[in-house]
Design a protein around this motif. Structure first.
Motif, PDB file in Angstrom:
ATOM      1  N   CYS A 134       4.508   1.514  -4.815  1.00 36.72           N
ATOM      2  CA  CYS A 134       4.096   0.111  -4.825  1.00 36.72           C
ATOM      3  C   CYS A 134       4.901  -0.628  -5.887  1.00 36.72           C
ATOM      4  O   CYS A 134       5.185  -0.090  -6.954  1.00 36.72           O
ATOM      5  CB  CYS A 134       2.599   0.025  -5.142  1.00 36.72           C
ATOM      6  SG  CYS A 134       1.955  -1.653  -5.070  1.00 36.72           S
ATOM      7  N   TYR A 146      -4.430  -0.665 -13.930  1.00 40.29           N
ATOM      8  CA  TYR A 146      -5.287   0.518 -13.878  1.00 40.29           C
ATOM      9  C   TYR A 146      -4.760   1.568 -12.905  1.00 40.29           C
ATOM     10  O   TYR A 146      -5.369   2.619 -12.735  1.00 40.29           O
ATOM     11  CB  TYR A 146      -6.713   0.115 -13.435  1.00 40.29           C
ATOM     12  CG  TYR A 146      -6.691  -0.780 -12.215  1.00 40.29           C
ATOM     13  CD1 TYR A 146      -6.654  -0.239 -10.946  1.00 40.29           C
ATOM     14  CD2 TYR A 146      -6.638  -2.165 -12.346  1.00 40.29           C
ATOM     15  CE1 TYR A 146      -6.568  -1.044  -9.829  1.00 40.29           C
ATOM     16  CE2 TYR A 146      -6.556  -2.987 -11.236  1.00 40.29           C
ATOM     17  CZ  TYR A 146      -6.517  -2.421  -9.981  1.00 40.29           C
ATOM     18  OH  TYR A 146      -6.413  -3.228  -8.883  1.00 40.29           O
ATOM     19  N   CYS A 147      -3.644   1.300 -12.238  1.00 39.92           N
ATOM     20  CA  CYS A 147      -3.258   2.083 -11.061  1.00 39.92           C
ATOM     21  C   CYS A 147      -2.087   3.019 -11.352  1.00 39.92           C
ATOM     22  O   CYS A 147      -1.053   2.574 -11.875  1.00 39.92           O
ATOM     23  CB  CYS A 147      -2.899   1.122  -9.917  1.00 39.92           C
ATOM     24  SG  CYS A 147      -2.328   1.985  -8.450  1.00 39.92           S
ATOM     25  N   ASP A 195     -10.768  -5.660  -6.136  1.00 39.77           N
ATOM     26  CA  ASP A 195     -10.757  -4.909  -7.385  1.00 39.77           C
ATOM     27  C   ASP A 195     -11.529  -5.648  -8.467  1.00 39.77           C
ATOM     28  O   ASP A 195     -12.735  -5.596  -8.431  1.00 39.77           O
ATOM     29  CB  ASP A 195      -9.349  -4.433  -7.755  1.00 39.77           C
ATOM     30  CG  ASP A 195      -8.935  -3.270  -6.824  1.00 39.77           C
ATOM     31  OD1 ASP A 195      -9.766  -2.856  -5.987  1.00 39.77           O
ATOM     32  OD2 ASP A 195      -7.805  -2.785  -6.924  1.00 39.77           O
ATOM     33  N   ARG A 199       3.877  -3.499  -7.123  1.00 42.64           N
ATOM     34  CA  ARG A 199       2.991  -4.360  -7.910  1.00 42.64           C
ATOM     35  C   ARG A 199       2.644  -3.656  -9.221  1.00 42.64           C
ATOM     36  O   ARG A 199       3.048  -2.511  -9.453  1.00 42.64           O
ATOM     37  CB  ARG A 199       1.754  -4.707  -7.101  1.00 42.64           C
ATOM     38  CG  ARG A 199       2.135  -5.395  -5.781  1.00 42.64           C
ATOM     39  CD  ARG A 199       0.991  -6.143  -5.178  1.00 42.64           C
ATOM     40  NE  ARG A 199       1.345  -6.630  -3.844  1.00 42.64           N
ATOM     41  CZ  ARG A 199       0.713  -7.622  -3.239  1.00 42.64           C
ATOM     42  NH1 ARG A 199      -0.282  -8.249  -3.841  1.00 42.64           N
ATOM     43  NH2 ARG A 199       1.065  -8.004  -2.036  1.00 42.64           N
ATOM     44  N   GLY A 200       1.901  -4.352 -10.067  1.00 44.07           N
ATOM     45  CA  GLY A 200       1.744  -3.827 -11.427  1.00 44.07           C
ATOM     46  C   GLY A 200       0.317  -3.755 -11.925  1.00 44.07           C
ATOM     47  O   GLY A 200       0.086  -3.901 -13.140  1.00 44.07           O
ATOM     48  N   ARG A 219      -3.418  -5.888   1.960  1.00 47.01           N
ATOM     49  CA  ARG A 219      -3.514  -6.803   0.819  1.00 47.01           C
ATOM     50  C   ARG A 219      -3.923  -8.178   1.345  1.00 47.01           C
ATOM     51  O   ARG A 219      -3.260  -8.713   2.247  1.00 47.01           O
ATOM     52  CB  ARG A 219      -2.175  -6.940   0.099  1.00 47.01           C
ATOM     53  CG  ARG A 219      -1.635  -5.647  -0.434  1.00 47.01           C
ATOM     54  CD  ARG A 219      -2.309  -5.245  -1.741  1.00 47.01           C
ATOM     55  NE  ARG A 219      -1.925  -3.899  -2.081  1.00 47.01           N
ATOM     56  CZ  ARG A 219      -2.595  -2.800  -1.736  1.00 47.01           C
ATOM     57  NH1 ARG A 219      -3.714  -2.889  -1.057  1.00 47.01           N
ATOM     58  NH2 ARG A 219      -2.157  -1.610  -2.073  1.00 47.01           N
TER      59      ARG A 219
END
Ligand code: SF4
Length: 482
Positions: free
Chosen positions: A234, A240-241, A328, A236-237, A303
């Protein structure tokens, strides 16, 4: 009373794509959860095929029994599906671990197989036991609690490393020299040499992409579905992931023609799976081609900000009845704080598209207990949920407590008290007044996950103790000293 042999025979009869091969090096490939979970794992299936493709190597699958008490009562041990051979008779036993709690399942599998669970017990024994190899998604965050049970852990993407491992196994028949050899190679964590310092994860070269199903079966969570991965990782940033861009190389995209070419002509149901499938720049043409060919299509990780009228319309035509997406963080403030950035408008638009295309349900994943969360954030979530519920027939919120993971910016953040999380959930339930279904992980089990996610060798040993004491929350609490 149904025996393992009866269950296995019936499941094998339902499978398409089972591999059988005789070879010198046979690997028992174990999944530490029951069959219907393990066979939904694309990584597990990919390693199964990858091992079979290597000259002189074969692999047979085994799973945690569906009914453990019954398996113990019948003293069935743990046997493979392909040949019914006991797992303890293999020279190599490999486990794929997706989550922290599966460490307990792995210990149970080894107990059933008659293999001493601890690597140190195996090494000290006068007879020889199989080499125990671990791998899987858990290695992206923190495999250290699983390390006391492993001779070697394959870190990260194992696609290319299985051939390195089997080559080393051939060249180094002695266990000590084998482990010394693997311990020098990138991507291999040898706990007896590295201690609690796990090396960096490996990233598979792009030529190994995409992963795709080997076996299709009706007996999985994704019944009868052929799975293919149009992208990996992914860009994206979300803070927590473990799949965020900074853990790996970001999102790697597979060309649409390659994705479509891998789908067998007879596959009536196709699942497009990955961390960020809706960020694939050619997702629409892929889904359109599948729908126009009359196939049912499922897409993981939708998404909300990427949902278009055409995409939702195609999914509805392809048989999707529930639109699943994630918010989330409970409020816009928290979502922005953790770089999630999903907007309430995006979720409301998803709900409107859901209704416009005749879908019956909207399911939204939510995290509670992020750092700094207050009751006002939960109130904002309840308000948004009531607005969403006004647009769809069925709204379901799947609420999970935030668990801090290694290899993320939110590593080392504390876990909110279980009682406080329970109170927030009760407060949310009261606010929703029955207008949405509330599901998700119980805070007490998220606390166990947190202790393992942030733990080391001693938490792994506690997992073994808890598994052998029956696996109840009380057993985990006592073992972890909570
Ligand atoms: S939570 Fe989802 S969108 Fe965010 S980084 Fe992880 S995979 Fe990507």
């Amino acid at each position: 009373m149904t025996t393992f042999r009866e269950i296995r025979d019936s499941r094998l009869a339902d499978e398409t794509g089972t591999l059988h091969k005789q070879a010198d090096l046979a690997v028992a490939l174990c999944y530490p959860s029951p069959y219907h979970v393990g066979m939904s794992s694309l990584g597990f299936q990919t390693i199964y095929r990858g091992l079979h493709n290597l000259p002189g190597v074969t692999a047979e699958r085994a799973f945690l029994p569906d009914d453990l008490d019954e398996a113990r009562r019948l003293s069935e041990g743990l046997c493979t599906y392909e040949s019914g051979r006991p797992v303890g008779d293999f020279s190599v036993v490999a486990f794929s671990l997706a989550s922290e709690l599966e460490i307990a399942g792995m210990v149970t599998c080894m107990d059933l197989a008659g293999i001493p669970a601890l690597a140190s017990e195996r090494a000290a024994h006068s007879r020889s036991f199989p080499l125990v190899v671990l791998g899987g998604p858990l290695t992206f965050s923190n495999p250290v609690p699983a390390a006391p049970f492993a001779d070697v852990i394959v870190m990260g993407e194992a696609d290319a490393l299985v051939s390195v491992l089997t080559q080393s196994l051939r060249e180094q028949p002695e266990r000590d020299t084998l482990l010394a050899d693997l311990g020098r190679r990138p991507g291999f964590y040898v706990p007896s040499l590295h201690g609690e310092n796990a090396p960096a994860i490996a990233i598979a070269p792009d030529r190994y992409l995409p992963a795709f199903s080997q076996i299709v079966t009706p007996n999985t969570e994704l019944a009868g579905m052929f799975l293919v991965e149009p992208e990996r990782g992914c860009s994206r940033g979300c803070a927590y992931c473990v799949l965020r861009r900074s853990t790996g190389p970001g999102m790697r995209v597979v060309p649409p023609e390659r994705v479509l070419s891998l789908i067998p002509s007879g596959a009536r149901r196709v699942g497009l799976v990955g961390a960020a499938v809706t960020d694939h720049p050619a997702l629409l043409p892929i889904v359109r081609a599948l729908v126009e060919a009359g196939r049912a299509v499922g897409v993981s990780s939708l998404r909300a900000d990427r949902l278009s009228d055409e995409l939702v319309g195609l999914l509805a035509r392809a048989g999707t009845r529930t639109l699943t997406t994630a918010a989330d963080g409970a409020s816009q403030r928290l979502r922005n704080q953790v770089d999630r950035h999903t907007r309430a408008e995006d979720l409301l638009r998803a709900a409107r598209l859901c209704r416009a295309h005749g879908m019956t349900s909207l399911k939204v994943y939510v995290l509670i207990g992020l750092p700094g969360e207050t009751t006002a954030d939960i109130d904002e979530l309840a308000g948004l949920a009531l607005e969403l519920a006004a647009h769809v027939s069925n709204l379901s919120l799947t609420v999970s407590p935030f668990v801090s993971k290694r290899n993320t910016p939110l590593d080392r953040q504390p876990f909110e008290e279980i009682a406080s999380l329970d109170e927030k959930l009760a407060h949310l339930r009261r606010q929703l007044r029955g207008r949405a279904h509330l599901g998700g992980d119980a805070p007490k089990w998220a606390w166990v996950e947190y202790r393992l996610a942030q733990g080391g060798f001693s938490e792994g040993l506690a997992a073994a103790q808890a598994a052998r004491a029956g696996g109840s929350f009380a057993a985990w609490k006592q073992a972890l000293g909570g």
